[in-house]
Write an enzyme that holds these catalytic residues in place. Structure first.
Site: not given
Ligand code: F6P
Length: 323
Positions: A127, A213
């Site tokens: 993130d 485009k």
């Molecule tokens: O924090 C990393 C992340 O991949 C976020 O981007 C996403 O919202 C979340 O984890 C998803 O969580 P989980 O793997 O618990 O579904």
């Protein structure tokens, strides 16, 4: 310190294995023993440890995921859970802990640190939402995976003169969305930090066609108010007026599963080694990150619960270059 432990927590991110390797080998280089904790804070509470030697962490740095396993642990948010974790650390004579993870994981590290236990965090999440570092371990790989998908979608979009929406992860942070949209030449980018509405997005897509485009592309961060689901629903509802059909692709967990890029392997190794150096030098309650090319330490108190600002300049630059 004679013995330290290392854990990976929260959503896995490519490069975590390289960080585990660096923590282990750097600690042994300093003559400390290392225990790995399985499945993040759940393993700490459940006394689930495994000894790590330099050979145990060989042939892992090119692999995505985490050899220690990871988890989201609700129990660790309770006083009882934290007390159990502290007891397990004491029973194993562990004197310090390295926590490899993102925002939630560093909040856990902060909780232990506030109770007096020596903890150092390594910024690791796709993130890139942690303050105290310009980039986190894993985001470069996730970005490249998103970009590859966007490049592929643009090929088929062009063949059919279609409009595509690609949603990327990132929780409440728009970094992945912004950078994927920028690098992928998106006609519109929707992120949580900058207000946007479906009519503006529709106009930006229409403008792309008007400029000649052969396709139109909007990249959306999952945390935006108008995420893929909402934008899609809006476009369907107003289809006759907008004269647009959006093909929607949600990249989801695919972004987390790649082999780490060279950048992530090097970053993870530098941060992991830096964490051990600082921990053994007596520093604690800090997050190890990278700023202006230097490995830095930021108090966890200045990191946890803070929102990392998005680079709005890049957002506007991306928009002007898509024209
Ligand atoms: O924090 C990393 C992340 O991949 C976020 O981007 C996403 O919202 C979340 O984890 C998803 O969580 P989980 O793997 O618990 O579904």
């Amino acid at each position: 310190m004679k013995r330290i432990a290392v854990l990976t927590s929260g959503g896995d991110s490519p490069g975590m294995n390289a960080a585990i390797r660096a923590v282990t080998r750097r600690a042994v280089w300093h003559s400390s023993e290392v225990l790995g904790v399985r499945h993040g804070y759940a393993g700490l509470i459940g006394d689930d440890f495994t000894p790590l030697t330099p050979r145990d962490v060989g042939r892992i740095s090119h692999l995505g995921g985490t050899m220690l396993g990871s988890a989201r642990c609700e129990e660790f948010r309770t006083e009882r859970g934290i007390a159990q974790a502290m007891a397990a650390l004491a029973a194993r004579s562990i004197e310090g802990l390295v926590v490899i993870g993102g925002n939630g994981s560093q909040a856990g590290a902060h909780a232990l640190s506030r109770l007096g236990f020596p903890v150092v965090g390594v910024a690791s999440t796709i993130d890139n939402d942690l303050c105290g570092t310009e980039v986190t371990v894993g985001v470069d790989t996730a970005l490249n995976i998103a970009l590859e998908a966007i490049d592929r979608l643009k090929v088929t979009a062009s063949s059919h003169h279609r409009a595509f929406l690609v949603e990327v992860m990132g929780r409440k942070c728009g970094y992945l969305g912004l950078m994927a949209g920028f690098a992928g030449g998106a006609d519109a980018i929707v992120v949580p930090e900058i207000e946007s509405d479906p009519e503006t997005v529709a106009q930006e897509l229409r403008d792309a066609y008007n400029r000649g485009k052969s396709h139109a592309l909007v990249v959306v961060a999952e945390g935006a108010t108008f995420n893929a689901e909402k934008l899609h629903a809006y476009f369907l509802e107003h289809r006759d007026r907008l004269q647009f059909e959006l093909r929607v692709t949600k990249l989801g967990h695919v972004q987390r599963g790649g082999a780490p890029t060279a950048f992530d392997r090097v970053l993870a190794s530098r941060l992991g080694a830096g964490a051990v150096d600082r921990l053994l030098a007596g520093e604690r309650g800090i997050l190890i990150g990278i700023q202006r090319g230097e490995i830095t330490a930021t108090p966890l108190a200045d990191v946890v619960g803070k929102q990392k600002p998005l680079n709005a300049e890049l957002f506007h630059l991306a928009r002007s270059l898509a024209k």
